[in-house]
Design a protein around this motif. Structure first.
Motif, mmCIF file in Angstrom:
data_model
loop_
_atom_site.group_PDB
_atom_site.id
_atom_site.type_symbol
_atom_site.label_atom_id
_atom_site.label_comp_id
_atom_site.label_asym_id
_atom_site.label_seq_id
_atom_site.Cartn_x
_atom_site.Cartn_y
_atom_site.Cartn_z
ATOM 1 N N PRO A 144 8.311 -1.432 1.591
ATOM 2 C CA PRO A 144 8.803 -2.716 1.816
ATOM 3 C C PRO A 144 7.925 -3.816 0.751
ATOM 4 N N MET A 145 7.558 -3.114 -0.274
ATOM 5 C CA MET A 145 6.966 -4.015 -1.321
ATOM 6 C C MET A 145 8.318 -3.969 -2.315
ATOM 7 N N GLN A 146 9.417 -3.128 -2.362
ATOM 8 C CA GLN A 146 10.949 -2.956 -3.093
ATOM 9 C C GLN A 146 11.796 -3.716 -2.495
ATOM 10 N N ASN A 147 11.511 -3.986 -0.395
ATOM 11 C CA ASN A 147 12.458 -3.904 0.615
ATOM 12 C C ASN A 147 13.719 -2.629 -0.108
ATOM 13 N N ILE A 165 15.238 -1.399 4.144
ATOM 14 C CA ILE A 165 13.991 -1.532 5.078
ATOM 15 C C ILE A 165 13.586 -2.206 5.800
ATOM 16 N N LYS A 166 14.095 -3.002 5.332
ATOM 17 C CA LYS A 166 14.175 -4.891 5.993
ATOM 18 C C LYS A 166 14.758 -4.975 7.670
ATOM 19 N N GLU A 167 15.357 -3.750 7.825
ATOM 20 C CA GLU A 167 15.963 -3.309 9.305
ATOM 21 C C GLU A 167 15.788 -2.737 9.831
ATOM 22 N N SER A 180 10.450 -8.813 -2.359
ATOM 23 C CA SER A 180 9.616 -9.301 -1.145
ATOM 24 C C SER A 180 8.534 -10.000 -1.688
ATOM 25 N N VAL A 181 7.545 -10.473 -0.893
ATOM 26 C CA VAL A 181 6.561 -11.917 -1.198
ATOM 27 C C VAL A 181 5.425 -11.082 -1.843
#
Length: 338
Positions: free
Chosen positions: A123-126, A134-136, A166-167
């Motif tokens: 998630p850090m890199q999506n 990965i967001k999917e 990502s944030v």
């Protein structure tokens, strides 16, 4: 928890760069992670969290505490006829998680097979490849704040996912340590084979009935043929993000280079292929000493033996400068330079 002094980081980064950590420890539980963060706070030491070490370029020794995230484990959170939700510890190897999903016929991550690194980096890199990000399949994650050691759960919206963003790479950079990630996977797969390379490989494999296993195998074959094995030659996979430009700039570039590769983004901008730009700038296979650009994939910077991080950074700067002068397009590293 054991704190070691003056530890080589060469085994812990896939570039195989020989740099040293002033202090080093491994965290196999959230309690050990918090203990390490508390130690660093008391000693007024900065902290660097590493997982698989596949997305970092070390340009010097680290004058602080390096914590290797070794949190392990899978937990099924929910399971019904259509979906399964799985919480995965951040230290698990990403590709092993993909294989776990294939074994149980959980769909959604098959296009992301063989991506190096650990679950915590996803998630850090999506992370994304071949039309899937990965967001999917992302549901939520848990993270520990580095300073006050509180635990926070982040929703998909709170992660502010973007292209390889990502944030945690922006407003929350270096503020949290991800401890687990929860994914929502499908039991009734929706196949993503839009990319021509996947279609061609499926044809080559004589696949007549689509499955997530067939797609994963096609992706594994493609990645294996294009990307060097870090065990054989130091690298961090794709070093640069694919840049996006406005339609007007793309049309101007396309006029000058008719075979330029591009894909349209949802917002109407055009995503260019960074590898194409680098290769057609004449840099594919470039080498200076032991630092260079891979001869088969221009997106990949490589350490042929004893290159330093600074030497590889010089190659990175050569690429960005050359591409900008030739096309007026700015490339940005996907790899974190430390």
């Amino acid at each position: 928890m054991e704190i070691l002094d003056t530890v080589s980081l060469k085994p812990y980064n896939t570039f195989g760069i020989e740099q040293y950590a002033r202090h080093f420890t491994k965290a196999a539980s959230v309690e050990e992670l918090k203990e390490a963060l508390l130690w660093a706070k008391k000693k007024e030491q900065p902290t660097l969290i590493i997982g698989g070490g596949s997305n970092i370029l070390l340009t010097g020794d680290y004058n602080g505490l390096v914590i290797k995230n070794e949190l392990q484990g899978y937990q099924v959170v929910s399971d019904d006829d259509d979906f399964v939700t799985i919480k995965v510890a951040a230290g698990e190897i990403w590709h092993q998680f993909v294989l776990h999903c294939l074994k149980h016929q959980y769909a959604g991550v098959e296009n992301l097979a063989l991506i190096p690194g650990c679950v915590g980096a996803s998630p850090m890199q999506n992370i994304g490849a071949y039309g899937v990000e990965i967001k999917e399949v992302f549901c939520e994650l848990t993270a520990v704040h580095r300073l006050d050691h509180t635990t926070k759960v982040f929703s998909k919206e709170e992660c502010s996912f973007g292209y390889r963003e990502s944030v945690f790479k922006n407003s929350y950079k270096d503020q949290f340590v991800i401890t687990d990630v929860t994914y929502r996977l499908q039991k009734k797969p929706v196949f993503h084979i839009e990319y021509g390379a996947i279609r061609q490989e499926l044809d080559r494999l004589n696949v007549t009935e689509l499955s997530i296993n067939a797609i994963a195998q096609a992706v594994i074959n493609i990645r294996s043929s294009k990307l060097p094995d870090p065990a054989e030659i130091g690298n961090a996979g794709s070093f640069f993000k694919n840049p996006s430009v406005e339609q007007s700039q793309y049309l101007s570039l396309k006029k000058a280079w008719p075979d330029m590769m591009a894909y349209e983004n949802a917002d109407g901008t055009m995503k260019l292929a960074a590898g194409w730009l680098i290769e057609h700038a004449g840099l594919k296979g470039y080498r200076k000493g032991d630092a260079g650009i891979h001869e088969k994939q221009a997106l990949v910077l490589v350490n042929y033996g004893n290159a330093s991080g600074r030497e590889l950074l010089e190659v990175c700067n050569l690429v960005t400068d050359t591409v900008f002068r030739k096309y007026g397009v700015q490339l940005h590293p996907e790899v974190n330079v430390i």
